[in-house]
Design a protein around this motif. Structure first.
Motif, PDB file in Angstrom:
ATOM      1  N   PHE A  12     127.710  15.396  43.229  1.00  0.00           N
ATOM      2  CA  PHE A  12     127.081  14.096  43.006  1.00  0.00           C
ATOM      3  C   PHE A  12     127.996  13.156  42.234  1.00  0.00           C
ATOM      4  O   PHE A  12     128.123  11.971  42.563  1.00  0.00           O
ATOM      5  CB  PHE A  12     125.757  14.251  42.267  1.00  0.00           C
ATOM      6  N   ASN A  13     128.642  13.686  41.194  1.00  0.00           N
ATOM      7  CA  ASN A  13     129.540  12.850  40.403  1.00  0.00           C
ATOM      8  C   ASN A  13     130.709  12.346  41.240  1.00  0.00           C
ATOM      9  O   ASN A  13     131.126  11.187  41.092  1.00  0.00           O
ATOM     10  CB  ASN A  13     130.053  13.609  39.183  1.00  0.00           C
ATOM     11  N   SER A  14     131.252  13.172  42.114  1.00  0.00           N
ATOM     12  CA  SER A  14     132.364  12.712  42.958  1.00  0.00           C
ATOM     13  C   SER A  14     131.899  11.637  43.923  1.00  0.00           C
ATOM     14  O   SER A  14     132.622  10.664  44.173  1.00  0.00           O
ATOM     15  CB  SER A  14     133.002  13.883  43.707  1.00  0.00           C
ATOM     16  N   ARG A  15     130.709  11.762  44.445  1.00  0.00           N
ATOM     17  CA  ARG A  15     130.181  10.730  45.344  1.00  0.00           C
ATOM     18  C   ARG A  15     129.891   9.438  44.589  1.00  0.00           C
ATOM     19  O   ARG A  15     130.095   8.345  45.127  1.00  0.00           O
ATOM     20  CB  ARG A  15     128.934  11.243  46.044  1.00  0.00           C
ATOM     21  N   GLU A  16     129.398   9.578  43.362  1.00  0.00           N
ATOM     22  CA  GLU A  16     129.181   8.371  42.551  1.00  0.00           C
ATOM     23  C   GLU A  16     130.500   7.651  42.320  1.00  0.00           C
ATOM     24  O   GLU A  16     130.563   6.419  42.396  1.00  0.00           O
ATOM     25  CB  GLU A  16     128.539   8.747  41.215  1.00  0.00           C
ATOM     26  N   TYR A  26     125.154  14.987  33.304  1.00  0.00           N
ATOM     27  CA  TYR A  26     124.298  16.142  33.575  1.00  0.00           C
ATOM     28  C   TYR A  26     124.438  17.211  32.495  1.00  0.00           C
ATOM     29  O   TYR A  26     124.167  18.381  32.743  1.00  0.00           O
ATOM     30  CB  TYR A  26     124.656  16.759  34.932  1.00  0.00           C
ATOM     31  N   SER A  27     124.813  16.821  31.308  1.00  0.00           N
ATOM     32  CA  SER A  27     125.021  17.804  30.242  1.00  0.00           C
ATOM     33  C   SER A  27     123.733  18.549  29.881  1.00  0.00           C
ATOM     34  O   SER A  27     123.783  19.676  29.390  1.00  0.00           O
ATOM     35  CB  SER A  27     125.611  17.137  29.004  1.00  0.00           C
ATOM     36  N   HIS A  28     122.592  17.952  30.133  1.00  0.00           N
ATOM     37  CA  HIS A  28     121.318  18.615  29.833  1.00  0.00           C
ATOM     38  C   HIS A  28     121.073  19.845  30.712  1.00  0.00           C
ATOM     39  O   HIS A  28     120.311  20.723  30.347  1.00  0.00           O
ATOM     40  CB  HIS A  28     120.158  17.627  29.955  1.00  0.00           C
ATOM     41  N   LEU A  29     121.750  19.929  31.864  1.00  0.00           N
ATOM     42  CA  LEU A  29     121.576  21.096  32.731  1.00  0.00           C
ATOM     43  C   LEU A  29     122.052  22.381  32.062  1.00  0.00           C
ATOM     44  O   LEU A  29     121.444  23.436  32.228  1.00  0.00           O
ATOM     45  CB  LEU A  29     122.315  20.905  34.055  1.00  0.00           C
ATOM     46  N   ALA A  30     123.138  22.298  31.303  1.00  0.00           N
ATOM     47  CA  ALA A  30     123.642  23.482  30.611  1.00  0.00           C
ATOM     48  C   ALA A  30     122.616  23.971  29.589  1.00  0.00           C
ATOM     49  O   ALA A  30     122.398  25.177  29.442  1.00  0.00           O
ATOM     50  CB  ALA A  30     124.973  23.177  29.941  1.00  0.00           C
ATOM     51  N   LYS A  31     121.968  23.033  28.894  1.00  0.00           N
ATOM     52  CA  LYS A  31     120.956  23.411  27.907  1.00  0.00           C
ATOM     53  C   LYS A  31     119.744  24.031  28.592  1.00  0.00           C
ATOM     54  O   LYS A  31     119.205  25.043  28.123  1.00  0.00           O
ATOM     55  CB  LYS A  31     120.538  22.191  27.094  1.00  0.00           C
ATOM     56  N   ILE A  32     119.334  23.457  29.713  1.00  0.00           N
ATOM     57  CA  ILE A  32     118.204  24.007  30.459  1.00  0.00           C
ATOM     58  C   ILE A  32     118.535  25.422  30.921  1.00  0.00           C
ATOM     59  O   ILE A  32     117.718  26.339  30.796  1.00  0.00           O
ATOM     60  CB  ILE A  32     117.850  23.107  31.662  1.00  0.00           C
ATOM     61  N   SER A  33     119.730  25.606  31.452  1.00  0.00           N
ATOM     62  CA  SER A  33     120.152  26.916  31.929  1.00  0.00           C
ATOM     63  C   SER A  33     120.163  27.939  30.801  1.00  0.00           C
ATOM     64  O   SER A  33     119.687  29.067  30.966  1.00  0.00           O
ATOM     65  CB  SER A  33     121.532  26.817  32.571  1.00  0.00           C
TER      66      SER A  33
END
Length: 100
Positions: A12-16, A26-33
Motif C-alpha cells: 500500500f505504501n509503495s502504491r501511495e 501503519y506502526s499501530h499494526l506492530a502493536k496490535i500484532s
C-alpha cells in the motif's frame, strides 16, 4: 489476518508513493500484532493439543511417531508455560492455559 495486513502495508505504501499520495503510517499494526500474540499462541496450542490427544487415543499404536510427538510436546510446553505466565491473572484464560 494481522500478519497479512502487515505484509500488505509495504504494498500500500509503495502504491501511495507511486500516486503521490501521503504515506500512511501503519506502526499501530506492530502493536496490535504484539498484543494479539499471546491469545493466538494459547488458542493454537490448545487446538493442537486437543487434536494430538484425539490422534494418540484413536490411531493404531504403530502409526505414532515418537520423535514428532516429542518435538510437538516440547514446543507446546514452552508456549503453554508462557501462556500460563501471561494469563495468570486473567479469569478463564489462565484456567485454559493451566488445563492444557
Amino acid at each position: 489476518q494481522v500478519k497479512a495486513c502487515e505484509g500488505k502495508k509495504a504494498q500500500f505504501n509503495s502504491r501511495e508513493a507511486i500516486f503521490g499520495r501521503p504515506i500512511t503510517d501503519y506502526s499501530h499494526l506492530a502493536k496490535i500484532s504484539k498484543n494479539f500474540e499471546p491469545y493466538a499462541t494459547l488458542w493454537l496450542n490448545a487446538s493442537a493439543w486437543l487434536a494430538w490427544h484425539q490422534e494418540w487415543l484413536t490411531c493404531p499404536f504403530t502409526r505414532l511417531d515418537p520423535e514428532r510427538m516429542r518435538k510437538d510436546l516440547e514446543g507446546a510446553q514452552k508456549a503453554i508455560a508462557k501462556s500460563v505466565k501471561h494469563f495468570q491473572d486473567t479469569p478463564h484464560l489462565g484456567d485454559v492455559a493451566r488445563t492444557i
